[in-house]
Motif scaffolding. Structure first.
Motif, PDB file in Angstrom:
ATOM      1  N   SER A 123       0.831  -1.206   0.000  1.00  0.00           N
ATOM      2  CA  SER A 123       0.000   0.000   0.000  1.00  0.00           C
ATOM      3  C   SER A 123       0.864   1.254   0.000  1.00  0.00           C
ATOM      4  O   SER A 123       0.606   2.209  -0.760  1.00  0.00           O
ATOM      5  CB  SER A 123      -0.919  -0.011   1.219  1.00  0.00           C
ATOM      6  N   ASP A 124       1.910   1.253   0.828  1.00  0.00           N
ATOM      7  CA  ASP A 124       2.819   2.405   0.873  1.00  0.00           C
ATOM      8  C   ASP A 124       3.522   2.605  -0.462  1.00  0.00           C
ATOM      9  O   ASP A 124       3.711   3.740  -0.923  1.00  0.00           O
ATOM     10  CB  ASP A 124       3.853   2.212   1.985  1.00  0.00           C
ATOM     11  N   LEU A 125       3.921   1.494  -1.072  1.00  0.00           N
ATOM     12  CA  LEU A 125       4.600   1.576  -2.367  1.00  0.00           C
ATOM     13  C   LEU A 125       3.669   2.176  -3.426  1.00  0.00           C
ATOM     14  O   LEU A 125       4.073   3.042  -4.210  1.00  0.00           O
ATOM     15  CB  LEU A 125       5.072   0.176  -2.775  1.00  0.00           C
ATOM     16  N   GLN A 126       2.428   1.719  -3.437  1.00  0.00           N
ATOM     17  CA  GLN A 126       1.464   2.238  -4.405  1.00  0.00           C
ATOM     18  C   GLN A 126       1.204   3.722  -4.169  1.00  0.00           C
ATOM     19  O   GLN A 126       1.072   4.504  -5.124  1.00  0.00           O
ATOM     20  CB  GLN A 126       0.146   1.458  -4.297  1.00  0.00           C
ATOM     21  N   ASN A 127       1.130   4.120  -2.906  1.00  0.00           N
ATOM     22  CA  ASN A 127       0.912   5.535  -2.587  1.00  0.00           C
ATOM     23  C   ASN A 127       2.088   6.391  -3.055  1.00  0.00           C
ATOM     24  O   ASN A 127       1.891   7.493  -3.601  1.00  0.00           O
ATOM     25  CB  ASN A 127       0.701   5.720  -1.090  1.00  0.00           C
ATOM     26  N   LYS A 128       3.311   5.908  -2.832  1.00  0.00           N
ATOM     27  CA  LYS A 128       4.485   6.648  -3.296  1.00  0.00           C
ATOM     28  C   LYS A 128       4.452   6.792  -4.815  1.00  0.00           C
ATOM     29  O   LYS A 128       4.804   7.835  -5.364  1.00  0.00           O
ATOM     30  CB  LYS A 128       5.770   5.933  -2.864  1.00  0.00           C
ATOM     31  N   SER A 129       4.027   5.723  -5.476  1.00  0.00           N
ATOM     32  CA  SER A 129       3.969   5.750  -6.931  1.00  0.00           C
ATOM     33  C   SER A 129       2.966   6.796  -7.412  1.00  0.00           C
ATOM     34  O   SER A 129       3.239   7.567  -8.343  1.00  0.00           O
ATOM     35  CB  SER A 129       3.584   4.378  -7.467  1.00  0.00           C
ATOM     36  N   SER A 130       1.787   6.842  -6.782  1.00  0.00           N
ATOM     37  CA  SER A 130       0.752   7.792  -7.201  1.00  0.00           C
ATOM     38  C   SER A 130       1.168   9.233  -6.942  1.00  0.00           C
ATOM     39  O   SER A 130       0.687  10.155  -7.608  1.00  0.00           O
ATOM     40  CB  SER A 130      -0.558   7.493  -6.464  1.00  0.00           C
ATOM     41  N   GLU A 131       2.108   9.410  -5.988  1.00  0.00           N
ATOM     42  CA  GLU A 131       2.611  10.752  -5.685  1.00  0.00           C
ATOM     43  C   GLU A 131       3.804  11.129  -6.558  1.00  0.00           C
ATOM     44  O   GLU A 131       4.370  12.217  -6.423  1.00  0.00           O
ATOM     45  CB  GLU A 131       3.013  10.833  -4.209  1.00  0.00           C
ATOM     46  N   GLY A 132       4.214  10.199  -7.421  1.00  0.00           N
ATOM     47  CA  GLY A 132       5.331  10.471  -8.315  1.00  0.00           C
ATOM     48  C   GLY A 132       6.695  10.389  -7.662  1.00  0.00           C
ATOM     49  O   GLY A 132       7.687  10.886  -8.222  1.00  0.00           O
ATOM     50  N   ARG A 133       6.770   9.763  -6.492  1.00  0.00           N
ATOM     51  CA  ARG A 133       8.052   9.656  -5.782  1.00  0.00           C
ATOM     52  C   ARG A 133       8.866   8.480  -6.314  1.00  0.00           C
ATOM     53  O   ARG A 133       8.326   7.537  -6.905  1.00  0.00           O
ATOM     54  CB  ARG A 133       7.807   9.502  -4.276  1.00  0.00           C
ATOM     55  N   GLU A 134      10.188   8.542  -6.109  1.00  0.00           N
ATOM     56  CA  GLU A 134      11.068   7.474  -6.574  1.00  0.00           C
ATOM     57  C   GLU A 134      10.790   6.191  -5.809  1.00  0.00           C
ATOM     58  O   GLU A 134      10.568   6.211  -4.595  1.00  0.00           O
ATOM     59  CB  GLU A 134      12.533   7.881  -6.396  1.00  0.00           C
ATOM     60  N   LEU A 135      10.825   5.084  -6.539  1.00  0.00           N
ATOM     61  CA  LEU A 135      10.554   3.786  -5.937  1.00  0.00           C
ATOM     62  C   LEU A 135      11.769   2.887  -6.076  1.00  0.00           C
ATOM     63  O   LEU A 135      12.523   2.964  -7.048  1.00  0.00           O
ATOM     64  CB  LEU A 135       9.358   3.122  -6.622  1.00  0.00           C
ATOM     65  N   ASP A 136      11.945   2.021  -5.098  1.00  0.00           N
ATOM     66  CA  ASP A 136      13.044   1.062  -5.103  1.00  0.00           C
ATOM     67  C   ASP A 136      12.520  -0.215  -4.447  1.00  0.00           C
ATOM     68  O   ASP A 136      12.115  -0.196  -3.281  1.00  0.00           O
ATOM     69  CB  ASP A 136      14.236   1.620  -4.324  1.00  0.00           C
ATOM     70  N   LEU A 137      12.496  -1.305  -5.208  1.00  0.00           N
ATOM     71  CA  LEU A 137      11.942  -2.545  -4.676  1.00  0.00           C
ATOM     72  C   LEU A 137      12.702  -3.014  -3.433  1.00  0.00           C
ATOM     73  O   LEU A 137      12.101  -3.531  -2.488  1.00  0.00           O
ATOM     74  CB  LEU A 137      11.968  -3.645  -5.735  1.00  0.00           C
ATOM     75  N   TYR A 138      14.022  -2.822  -3.437  1.00  0.00           N
ATOM     76  CA  TYR A 138      14.821  -3.201  -2.271  1.00  0.00           C
ATOM     77  C   TYR A 138      14.425  -2.363  -1.064  1.00  0.00           C
ATOM     78  O   TYR A 138      14.089  -2.901   0.001  1.00  0.00           O
ATOM     79  CB  TYR A 138      16.313  -3.014  -2.576  1.00  0.00           C
ATOM     80  N   LYS A 139      14.446  -1.061  -1.213  1.00  0.00           N
ATOM     81  CA  LYS A 139      14.225  -0.156  -0.090  1.00  0.00           C
ATOM     82  C   LYS A 139      12.770  -0.137   0.374  1.00  0.00           C
ATOM     83  O   LYS A 139      12.487  -0.032   1.571  1.00  0.00           O
ATOM     84  CB  LYS A 139      14.659   1.258  -0.488  1.00  0.00           C
ATOM     85  N   ASP A 140      11.829  -0.256  -0.579  1.00  0.00           N
ATOM     86  CA  ASP A 140      10.423  -0.072  -0.256  1.00  0.00           C
ATOM     87  C   ASP A 140       9.688  -1.364   0.083  1.00  0.00           C
ATOM     88  O   ASP A 140       8.570  -1.315   0.603  1.00  0.00           O
ATOM     89  CB  ASP A 140       9.699   0.624  -1.415  1.00  0.00           C
ATOM     90  N   PHE A 141      10.295  -2.511  -0.235  1.00  0.00           N
ATOM     91  CA  PHE A 141       9.577  -3.760   0.039  1.00  0.00           C
ATOM     92  C   PHE A 141      10.480  -4.906   0.477  1.00  0.00           C
ATOM     93  O   PHE A 141      10.285  -5.482   1.555  1.00  0.00           O
ATOM     94  CB  PHE A 141       8.766  -4.191  -1.194  1.00  0.00           C
ATOM     95  N   ALA A 142      11.473  -5.244  -0.343  1.00  0.00           N
ATOM     96  CA  ALA A 142      12.249  -6.458  -0.099  1.00  0.00           C
ATOM     97  C   ALA A 142      13.049  -6.419   1.197  1.00  0.00           C
ATOM     98  O   ALA A 142      13.212  -7.447   1.860  1.00  0.00           O
ATOM     99  CB  ALA A 142      13.185  -6.730  -1.275  1.00  0.00           C
ATOM    100  N   SER A 143      13.558  -5.247   1.581  1.00  0.00           N
ATOM    101  CA  SER A 143      14.310  -5.138   2.829  1.00  0.00           C
ATOM    102  C   SER A 143      13.421  -4.940   4.055  1.00  0.00           C
ATOM    103  O   SER A 143      13.584  -5.643   5.062  1.00  0.00           O
ATOM    104  CB  SER A 143      15.340  -4.011   2.733  1.00  0.00           C
TER     105      SER A 143
END
Length: 401
Positions: A123-143
């Protein structure tokens, strides 16, 4: 034999080690590296054999075997870790004690917690995406997923969460190289002090978590779990329980992008995800290999091993061995049997295997729905820059237009 047969510090090796492993399996399956001063064992039969002979190949030198991965190895910083650096009978005693607390029932009870954590992260990752913020699978989910799960398992209060992430980075074999030696030693001191305080708090106010259970065992009459071993268990769980699961998630996610037909197959049939995780462990496992130390002079298949020689048993190479696996370079979800060695073998088989599998399965139950809407950018990412582990410490992702 030419040194370039095993150029383990070459960026090309870090990015794509499989061709080097194949050449070693074909030309020198038991290879003595003059440059690095250790043996490299790459065929399945030999790796399997060595892993099951702790009397000849000890784990006492640690998983890195003294290998200097940066200015200071992770083992130098963190110190001794019980079980992973013990051999029988001491290992047997400690594993038996630990198994009484780290039960399958406890892991099963964590499932709903893991799902809740994964839901929130997605949910947080999707929200960051909708806000146009940079995403990183490692930083935002995998870690953060395994970090939060281990914290929940151990019973570490949420107010320590940010410090937990710092310890995870500073002491991690992969990311830790970006920290100074002083920062890493400070992180170790802080981790030891904090965990010791939490242990004492659990002794006074026990709960249903793993640390409380271990404290109870340590305090029972006749139990032989020493205070430093109790602390070591907590450190081992914290360090080993984070990095490897994170690596598996990032590695497998890249496979799904490279082979979109697999992603589509999983999206249409999530019942295949457990098999997908097993094949991901074989195909792109989180640990390339661990070290053993020869306990005596011995001969094996015509090669003479000297006492105290370090021996790198390469699980990842064994998992690609053409003599053991049919079409090992292909990712086959339904592969059966799939007797990969990514979780170890023998007395040192990973005690956290069930938890790691559960976390990865839940992670991909979420990711197979999310990844089709995103593009991973591995060419802009960063792999773990050491040869012992395999994973990503930066894996940017962007929403598809």
């Amino acid at each position: 034999m030419a040194t370039q047969l095993f150029p383990m510090l070459d960026p090309n090796y870090i990015d794509n080690p499989e061709p080097y492993w194949q050449q070693l399996r074909e030309e020198a399956p038991l290879y003595w590296s003059e440059e690095f001063n250790f043996w490299v064992v790459t065929r399945y039969e030999d790796v399997d054999n060595f892993a099951k002979r702790p009397e000849d190949f000890s784990s006492s030198s640690g998983p890195g075997g003294g290998l200097r991965m940066d200015d200071t190895s992770a083992e130098d910083v963190v110190g001794f870790l019980p079980m992973i650096q013990n051999d029988p009978p001491e290992h047997t005693r400690l594993r038996s004690i630990f198994a009484r607390s780290f039960t399958s029932r406890r892991i099963t009870q964590l499932e709903s917690e893991i799902r809740g954590i994964a839901d929130q992260l997605i949910s947080d990752l999707q929200n960051k995406s909708s806000e146009g913020r940079e995403l990183d699978l490692y930083k935002d989910f995998a870690s953060p997923l395994p970090v939060a799960v281990i914290a929940k398992l151990l019973g570490i209060p949420l107010e320590y969460y940010e410090r937990l992430k710092f310890w995870n980075e500073a002491l991690g074999v992969g990311v830790g190289g970006s920290y100074t030696e002083k920062q890493r030693f400070n992180a170790t001191t802080e981790m030891n002090d904090t965990l010791s305080e939490i242990i004492e708090e659990k002794r006074l106010n026990p709960a249903g978590d793993l640390i409380s259970s271990l404290v109870k065992l340590a305090d029972e009459d006749g139990e032989q779990l020493k205070p430093n071993e109790l602390l070591g268990f907590c450190k081992l769980l914290w360090i080993a329980g984070n990095e490897t699961t994170t690596n598996l998630i990032t590695n497998a996610a890249v496979v799904l992008q490279e082979q979109p037909e697999i992603l589509e197959k999983l999206k249409n049939n999530k019942a295949l995800i457990p098999q997908f995780v097993e094949e991901a462990l074989r195909y792109v496992g989180p640990v390339n290999g661990l070290f053993r130390r020869a306990t005596r002079d011995l001969e094996y298949k015509g090669k003479k091993f000297k006492e105290n020689d370090n021996v790198w048993i390469m699980f990842a190479s064994a998992n690609r061995d053409e003599k053991h696996f049919e079409s090992p370079e292909s990712f086959i979800i339904e592969r059966s049997p799939n007797d990969h060695l990514s979780l170890g073998k023998g007395v040192h088989f990973c005690m956290g295997a069930a938890l790691a599998r559960l976390e990865a399965q839940i992670a991909f139950e979420h990711l197979v729905d999310v990844l089709p809407g995103f593009e991973l950018k591995p060419e802009e990412g960063l792999r773990i820059p050491v040869p012992v582990l395999r994973g990503w410490i930066k894996l940017p992702m962007i929403r598809k237009v």
